[in-house]
Design a protein around this motif. Structure first.
Motif: not given
Length: 378
Positions: A37-38, A41, A319-320, A32, A344
Protein backbone atom coordinates in the motif's frame (compact mmCIF):
# COMPACT_ATOMS: atom_id res chain seq x y z
CA UNK A 1 6.39 6.04 -6.39
CA UNK A 2 9.02 8.78 -6.72
CA UNK A 3 7.77 9.75 -10.17
CA UNK A 4 4.15 9.74 -8.96
CA UNK A 5 5.04 12.05 -6.09
CA UNK A 6 6.71 14.36 -8.61
CA UNK A 7 3.40 14.63 -10.47
CA UNK A 8 3.56 11.84 -13.05
CA UNK A 9 0.50 9.75 -13.86
CA UNK A 10 1.78 6.27 -13.06
CA UNK A 11 -0.23 3.21 -14.09
CA UNK A 12 0.85 0.03 -12.31
CA UNK A 13 -0.14 -3.17 -14.12
CA UNK A 14 -0.50 -6.28 -11.97
CA UNK A 15 -1.66 -9.80 -12.81
CA UNK A 16 -5.23 -10.63 -11.85
CA UNK A 17 -5.19 -11.49 -8.15
CA UNK A 18 -2.00 -9.51 -7.54
CA UNK A 19 1.70 -10.18 -7.86
CA UNK A 20 3.99 -11.86 -5.35
CA UNK A 21 4.32 -8.64 -3.32
CA UNK A 22 0.59 -7.92 -3.00
CA UNK A 23 0.40 -9.35 0.53
CA UNK A 24 4.03 -8.91 1.55
CA UNK A 25 4.74 -8.19 5.21
CA UNK A 26 4.27 -6.08 7.23
CA UNK A 27 0.51 -6.57 7.26
CA UNK A 28 -2.09 -4.33 8.88
CA UNK A 29 -4.61 -5.85 11.35
CA UNK A 30 -7.21 -5.97 8.57
CA UNK A 31 -4.87 -8.01 6.38
CA UNK A 32 -3.74 -5.39 3.85
CA UNK A 33 -0.04 -5.15 3.04
CA UNK A 34 1.46 -1.99 4.51
CA UNK A 35 4.45 -2.60 2.23
CA UNK A 36 2.39 -2.79 -0.99
CA UNK A 37 0.00 0.00 0.00
CA UNK A 38 2.77 2.44 0.85
CA UNK A 39 4.98 1.81 -2.18
CA UNK A 40 2.04 1.99 -4.61
CA UNK A 41 0.28 5.06 -3.26
CA UNK A 42 -0.41 7.73 -5.82
CA UNK A 43 -0.51 5.26 -8.73
CA UNK A 44 -3.42 4.00 -10.79
CA UNK A 45 -3.86 0.26 -10.43
CA UNK A 46 -4.78 -1.99 -13.34
CA UNK A 47 -5.20 -5.77 -13.08
CA UNK A 48 -4.82 -7.74 -16.33
CA UNK A 49 -4.38 -11.41 -17.18
CA UNK A 50 -1.09 -11.07 -19.03
CA UNK A 51 -1.04 -14.78 -19.85
CA UNK A 52 -3.91 -14.30 -22.29
CA UNK A 53 -3.50 -12.89 -25.79
CA UNK A 54 -6.13 -10.24 -25.09
CA UNK A 55 -4.39 -9.21 -21.87
CA UNK A 56 -1.05 -8.84 -23.61
CA UNK A 57 -2.65 -6.76 -26.34
CA UNK A 58 -4.19 -4.45 -23.74
CA UNK A 59 -0.89 -3.94 -21.92
CA UNK A 60 0.97 -3.35 -25.19
CA UNK A 61 -1.62 -0.75 -26.15
CA UNK A 62 -1.21 1.02 -22.80
CA UNK A 63 2.58 1.04 -23.20
CA UNK A 64 2.42 2.44 -26.73
CA UNK A 65 -0.48 4.85 -26.19
CA UNK A 66 0.01 8.05 -28.19
CA UNK A 67 0.87 11.37 -26.59
CA UNK A 68 4.00 13.32 -25.75
CA UNK A 69 3.66 12.49 -22.06
CA UNK A 70 3.03 8.78 -22.63
CA UNK A 71 5.12 5.96 -24.07
CA UNK A 72 7.14 5.42 -20.89
CA UNK A 73 7.59 1.92 -19.46
CA UNK A 74 9.35 0.68 -16.33
CA UNK A 75 9.45 -3.09 -15.91
CA UNK A 76 11.39 -5.93 -14.33
CA UNK A 77 10.39 -8.53 -16.89
CA UNK A 78 12.60 -11.46 -17.83
CA UNK A 79 11.94 -13.74 -20.79
CA UNK A 80 8.64 -12.32 -22.08
CA UNK A 81 9.23 -11.92 -25.80
CA UNK A 82 6.13 -9.80 -26.26
CA UNK A 83 7.63 -7.25 -23.84
CA UNK A 84 11.10 -7.22 -25.39
CA UNK A 85 12.17 -3.71 -26.33
CA UNK A 86 12.44 -4.56 -30.01
CA UNK A 87 8.86 -5.86 -29.96
CA UNK A 88 7.45 -2.84 -28.15
CA UNK A 89 9.23 -0.28 -30.33
CA UNK A 90 7.38 -1.74 -33.32
CA UNK A 91 4.32 -0.13 -31.74
CA UNK A 92 6.00 3.09 -30.61
CA UNK A 93 9.45 3.94 -31.91
CA UNK A 94 10.13 6.71 -29.37
CA UNK A 95 9.37 4.49 -26.37
CA UNK A 96 11.26 5.31 -23.17
CA UNK A 97 11.83 1.87 -21.68
CA UNK A 98 13.65 1.30 -18.38
CA UNK A 99 14.18 -2.31 -17.34
CA UNK A 100 15.23 -3.33 -13.83
CA UNK A 101 17.21 -6.55 -13.61
CA UNK A 102 18.81 -8.64 -10.90
CA UNK A 103 22.06 -9.23 -12.79
CA UNK A 104 22.97 -7.73 -16.18
CA UNK A 105 22.50 -11.15 -17.81
CA UNK A 106 18.92 -11.37 -16.57
CA UNK A 107 19.44 -13.77 -13.68
CA UNK A 108 17.31 -12.98 -10.61
CA UNK A 109 18.64 -11.21 -7.54
CA UNK A 110 17.25 -9.23 -4.62
CA UNK A 111 18.78 -6.65 -2.33
CA UNK A 112 19.77 -9.16 0.33
CA UNK A 113 21.61 -11.42 -2.12
CA UNK A 114 23.59 -8.70 -3.89
CA UNK A 115 24.39 -7.03 -0.58
CA UNK A 116 25.97 -10.29 0.57
CA UNK A 117 28.02 -10.49 -2.61
CA UNK A 118 29.57 -7.02 -2.33
CA UNK A 119 30.86 -7.70 1.17
CA UNK A 120 28.70 -5.46 3.36
CA UNK A 121 27.67 -8.19 5.87
CA UNK A 122 31.35 -9.05 6.40
CA UNK A 123 32.08 -5.59 7.81
CA UNK A 124 28.81 -5.15 9.72
CA UNK A 125 28.33 -6.05 13.37
CA UNK A 126 30.49 -6.35 16.49
CA UNK A 127 34.25 -6.51 16.19
CA UNK A 128 34.44 -9.97 17.69
CA UNK A 129 31.81 -11.43 15.37
CA UNK A 130 32.76 -14.10 12.87
CA UNK A 131 29.56 -14.71 10.90
CA UNK A 132 28.09 -12.26 8.37
CA UNK A 133 25.55 -9.76 9.71
CA UNK A 134 22.82 -8.87 7.22
CA UNK A 135 21.87 -5.22 6.95
CA UNK A 136 18.09 -5.01 7.44
CA UNK A 137 17.66 -1.89 5.30
CA UNK A 138 17.27 -2.78 1.59
CA UNK A 139 19.49 0.12 0.58
CA UNK A 140 20.20 -1.11 -2.95
CA UNK A 141 16.46 -1.37 -3.66
CA UNK A 142 16.06 2.26 -2.63
CA UNK A 143 19.05 3.44 -4.68
CA UNK A 144 17.87 1.41 -7.69
CA UNK A 145 14.41 2.98 -7.48
CA UNK A 146 15.91 6.46 -7.51
CA UNK A 147 18.24 5.43 -10.37
CA UNK A 148 15.16 4.36 -12.34
CA UNK A 149 13.57 7.76 -11.75
CA UNK A 150 16.74 9.49 -12.90
CA UNK A 151 16.91 7.33 -16.02
CA UNK A 152 13.29 8.07 -16.93
CA UNK A 153 13.70 11.81 -16.51
CA UNK A 154 16.98 11.86 -18.47
CA UNK A 155 15.49 9.81 -21.30
CA UNK A 156 12.38 12.01 -21.44
CA UNK A 157 14.55 15.11 -21.56
CA UNK A 158 16.48 13.63 -24.48
CA UNK A 159 13.25 12.62 -26.25
CA UNK A 160 11.94 16.17 -25.96
CA UNK A 161 15.09 17.46 -27.69
CA UNK A 162 15.77 14.73 -30.24
CA UNK A 163 12.53 12.81 -30.63
CA UNK A 164 14.38 9.56 -29.94
CA UNK A 165 13.33 6.88 -27.50
CA UNK A 166 15.67 4.98 -25.19
CA UNK A 167 16.15 1.52 -23.75
CA UNK A 168 17.89 1.67 -20.36
CA UNK A 169 18.77 -1.41 -18.31
CA UNK A 170 19.61 -1.12 -14.62
CA UNK A 171 20.81 -4.21 -12.76
CA UNK A 172 20.50 -4.32 -8.98
CA UNK A 173 23.89 -6.05 -8.79
CA UNK A 174 25.49 -3.21 -10.77
CA UNK A 175 23.92 -0.60 -8.47
CA UNK A 176 25.47 -2.34 -5.45
CA UNK A 177 28.87 -2.78 -7.09
CA UNK A 178 28.98 0.82 -8.28
CA UNK A 179 27.91 1.99 -4.83
CA UNK A 180 30.70 0.30 -2.88
CA UNK A 181 33.23 1.16 -5.61
CA UNK A 182 32.29 4.84 -5.59
CA UNK A 183 32.81 4.95 -1.82
CA UNK A 184 36.39 3.76 -2.36
CA UNK A 185 35.84 0.51 -0.46
CA UNK A 186 36.88 -1.83 -3.26
CA UNK A 187 40.05 0.19 -3.93
CA UNK A 188 40.90 0.02 -0.23
CA UNK A 189 40.55 -3.77 -0.26
CA UNK A 190 42.66 -4.06 -3.41
CA UNK A 191 45.42 -1.88 -1.93
CA UNK A 192 45.51 -3.78 1.35
CA UNK A 193 45.00 -7.23 -0.08
CA UNK A 194 42.19 -7.94 2.39
CA UNK A 195 38.75 -6.76 3.38
CA UNK A 196 38.07 -4.17 6.03
CA UNK A 197 37.72 -5.44 9.61
CA UNK A 198 34.56 -4.94 11.63
CA UNK A 199 34.48 -1.89 13.88
CA UNK A 200 31.19 -2.31 15.73
CA UNK A 201 29.51 1.07 16.15
CA UNK A 202 32.65 3.09 15.46
CA UNK A 203 32.58 5.35 12.40
CA UNK A 204 35.25 4.18 9.99
CA UNK A 205 38.10 6.62 9.33
CA UNK A 206 37.01 9.29 11.80
CA UNK A 207 35.60 9.50 15.32
CA UNK A 208 32.07 8.48 16.09
CA UNK A 209 30.59 5.96 18.50
CA UNK A 210 27.64 5.41 20.82
CA UNK A 211 27.56 6.38 24.49
CA UNK A 212 25.24 5.30 27.33
CA UNK A 213 23.70 7.91 29.63
CA UNK A 214 22.89 7.45 33.32
CA UNK A 215 19.28 6.44 32.60
CA UNK A 216 20.21 3.93 29.87
CA UNK A 217 19.45 6.25 26.97
CA UNK A 218 22.09 5.99 24.23
CA UNK A 219 23.33 8.63 21.85
CA UNK A 220 25.55 8.47 18.78
CA UNK A 221 28.20 11.18 18.77
CA UNK A 222 30.28 12.01 15.69
CA UNK A 223 33.21 14.38 15.18
CA UNK A 224 34.08 14.48 11.48
CA UNK A 225 35.48 18.01 11.37
CA UNK A 226 37.92 19.91 13.54
CA UNK A 227 35.11 22.21 14.64
CA UNK A 228 32.96 19.27 15.73
CA UNK A 229 35.90 17.79 17.63
CA UNK A 230 36.53 21.11 19.39
CA UNK A 231 32.85 21.35 20.37
CA UNK A 232 32.89 17.82 21.79
CA UNK A 233 35.99 18.52 23.89
CA UNK A 234 34.53 21.78 25.13
CA UNK A 235 31.16 20.44 26.30
CA UNK A 236 32.71 17.43 28.03
CA UNK A 237 35.49 19.49 29.65
CA UNK A 238 38.14 17.09 28.37
CA UNK A 239 40.38 19.52 26.49
CA UNK A 240 43.25 19.31 28.98
CA UNK A 241 43.09 15.52 29.01
CA UNK A 242 43.33 15.34 25.24
CA UNK A 243 46.11 17.93 25.15
CA UNK A 244 48.12 15.70 27.47
CA UNK A 245 47.22 12.63 25.41
CA UNK A 246 48.45 14.28 22.23
CA UNK A 247 51.73 15.23 23.88
CA UNK A 248 52.36 11.79 25.35
CA UNK A 249 51.49 9.90 22.15
CA UNK A 250 52.82 12.44 19.62
CA UNK A 251 49.35 12.58 18.11
CA UNK A 252 47.38 15.37 16.44
CA UNK A 253 43.70 14.84 17.21
CA UNK A 254 42.66 17.67 14.91
CA UNK A 255 43.18 15.09 12.15
CA UNK A 256 40.39 12.61 11.35
CA UNK A 257 42.82 9.74 10.83
CA UNK A 258 44.34 10.29 14.28
CA UNK A 259 40.95 10.42 15.97
CA UNK A 260 40.13 7.16 14.26
CA UNK A 261 43.42 5.52 15.26
CA UNK A 262 42.87 6.45 18.92
CA UNK A 263 39.08 5.93 18.86
CA UNK A 264 38.99 3.49 21.78
CA UNK A 265 41.11 5.76 23.98
CA UNK A 266 39.00 8.80 23.10
CA UNK A 267 35.80 6.92 23.85
CA UNK A 268 37.16 5.79 27.22
CA UNK A 269 37.98 9.39 28.16
CA UNK A 270 34.53 10.67 27.11
CA UNK A 271 32.42 7.85 28.52
CA UNK A 272 32.32 9.03 32.18
CA UNK A 273 30.84 12.39 31.13
CA UNK A 274 27.84 10.65 29.53
CA UNK A 275 27.39 8.08 32.30
CA UNK A 276 27.20 10.87 34.90
CA UNK A 277 24.22 12.57 33.18
CA UNK A 278 20.60 11.77 32.39
CA UNK A 279 19.66 11.57 28.74
CA UNK A 280 17.83 14.89 28.62
CA UNK A 281 20.77 16.75 30.18
CA UNK A 282 23.13 15.14 27.67
CA UNK A 283 20.89 16.12 24.78
CA UNK A 284 20.48 19.71 25.98
CA UNK A 285 24.20 20.22 26.56
CA UNK A 286 25.24 18.65 23.25
CA UNK A 287 22.75 20.86 21.42
CA UNK A 288 23.96 23.98 23.19
CA UNK A 289 27.55 23.18 22.22
CA UNK A 290 26.60 22.37 18.59
CA UNK A 291 27.95 18.84 18.80
CA UNK A 292 26.97 16.45 16.01
CA UNK A 293 24.89 13.72 17.63
CA UNK A 294 21.75 11.59 17.33
CA UNK A 295 19.53 9.78 19.81
CA UNK A 296 18.93 6.04 19.55
CA UNK A 297 15.18 5.50 19.29
CA UNK A 298 12.82 2.66 18.55
CA UNK A 299 10.35 2.97 15.70
CA UNK A 300 7.58 3.30 18.30
CA UNK A 301 9.27 6.54 19.39
CA UNK A 302 9.23 7.79 15.80
CA UNK A 303 5.53 6.93 15.54
CA UNK A 304 4.78 8.80 18.75
CA UNK A 305 6.68 11.84 17.51
CA UNK A 306 4.77 11.70 14.21
CA UNK A 307 1.46 11.57 16.07
CA UNK A 308 2.55 14.73 17.91
CA UNK A 309 3.20 16.43 14.57
CA UNK A 310 6.98 16.29 14.67
CA UNK A 311 7.66 14.94 11.17
CA UNK A 312 5.98 16.80 8.26
CA UNK A 313 7.49 14.32 5.76
CA UNK A 314 5.19 11.61 7.17
CA UNK A 315 1.46 11.29 6.56
CA UNK A 316 -1.17 8.95 8.02
CA UNK A 317 -3.44 7.50 5.35
CA UNK A 318 -6.52 5.29 5.39
CA UNK A 319 -6.29 2.05 3.42
CA UNK A 320 -8.74 -0.77 2.76
CA UNK A 321 -10.36 -2.80 5.56
CA UNK A 322 -10.28 0.20 7.88
CA UNK A 323 -6.51 -0.02 8.31
CA UNK A 324 -4.27 3.02 8.63
CA UNK A 325 -0.87 3.54 7.11
CA UNK A 326 1.98 5.85 8.09
CA UNK A 327 3.71 6.65 4.83
CA UNK A 328 6.17 9.13 3.43
CA UNK A 329 5.67 12.23 1.36
CA UNK A 330 8.42 13.09 -1.10
CA UNK A 331 11.47 14.24 0.87
CA UNK A 332 11.89 16.99 -1.74
CA UNK A 333 10.42 20.27 -0.47
CA UNK A 334 9.18 22.53 -3.26
CA UNK A 335 9.02 26.11 -1.99
CA UNK A 336 9.11 24.70 1.52
CA UNK A 337 6.35 22.10 1.05
CA UNK A 338 6.62 18.33 0.80
CA UNK A 339 3.41 17.75 -1.17
CA UNK A 340 0.98 14.88 -0.60
CA UNK A 341 2.13 11.32 0.01
CA UNK A 342 -0.35 10.03 -2.60
CA UNK A 343 -3.64 8.21 -2.18
CA UNK A 344 -3.52 4.48 -1.35
CA UNK A 345 -4.99 2.18 -3.97
CA UNK A 346 -6.81 -1.13 -4.10
CA UNK A 347 -5.55 -3.72 -6.54
CA UNK A 348 -7.17 -3.16 -9.94
CA UNK A 349 -9.31 -0.24 -8.80
CA UNK A 350 -8.58 1.86 -11.91
CA UNK A 351 -8.71 -0.90 -14.53
CA UNK A 352 -11.94 0.13 -16.24
CA UNK A 353 -11.25 3.86 -15.99
CA UNK A 354 -7.74 3.52 -17.48
CA UNK A 355 -8.94 1.35 -20.37
CA UNK A 356 -11.64 3.91 -21.11
CA UNK A 357 -9.44 7.01 -20.72
CA UNK A 358 -6.23 5.81 -22.35
CA UNK A 359 -7.47 3.27 -24.90
CA UNK A 360 -10.97 4.65 -25.51
CA UNK A 361 -12.73 1.35 -24.82
CA UNK A 362 -16.47 1.46 -24.29
CA UNK A 363 -18.36 -0.05 -21.37
CA UNK A 364 -19.58 -2.95 -23.49
CA UNK A 365 -16.03 -3.88 -24.50
CA UNK A 366 -14.82 -3.52 -20.93
CA UNK A 367 -17.68 -5.63 -19.65
CA UNK A 368 -16.80 -8.46 -22.05
CA UNK A 369 -13.15 -8.35 -20.96
CA UNK A 370 -14.20 -8.56 -17.32
CA UNK A 371 -16.62 -11.43 -17.91
CA UNK A 372 -13.87 -13.45 -19.62
CA UNK A 373 -11.44 -12.79 -16.75
CA UNK A 374 -9.02 -10.76 -18.89
CA UNK A 375 -9.26 -7.84 -16.45
CA UNK A 376 -10.25 -7.50 -12.82
CA UNK A 377 -10.90 -4.90 -10.17
CA UNK A 378 -13.13 -4.16 -7.20
Amino acid sequence: MTLAQLGAEVIRVDPVGGGSDHLRWPLAPGGSSLYWSSLNKGKRSVAVDMRSDEGRELVTALIAAPGSDRGVLIDNVVGRRWMANEALTQHRSDLVHVRVQGYPDGRPAVDYTVNAEVGIPQITGPEEGGTPVNHVLPAWDLVTGLSVSTAVLAALHDRMRSGDGAFVEIALADVALAGVANLGWLSESADRGQGRLRHGNHVYGSFGVDFACADGERVMVVALTEGQWTALKSVTGTGAVFDALEASLAADLTLEAERYRLRETIAAVLRPWFVARQGKQVRDELDAARVLWGRYQGMADVVAAHEDGAHPVLETLEVENGDTLISGRSPMRWDGEHGNAGEPVILGQDTEEVLADVLGLGQEQIGRLRSRGVIDGP
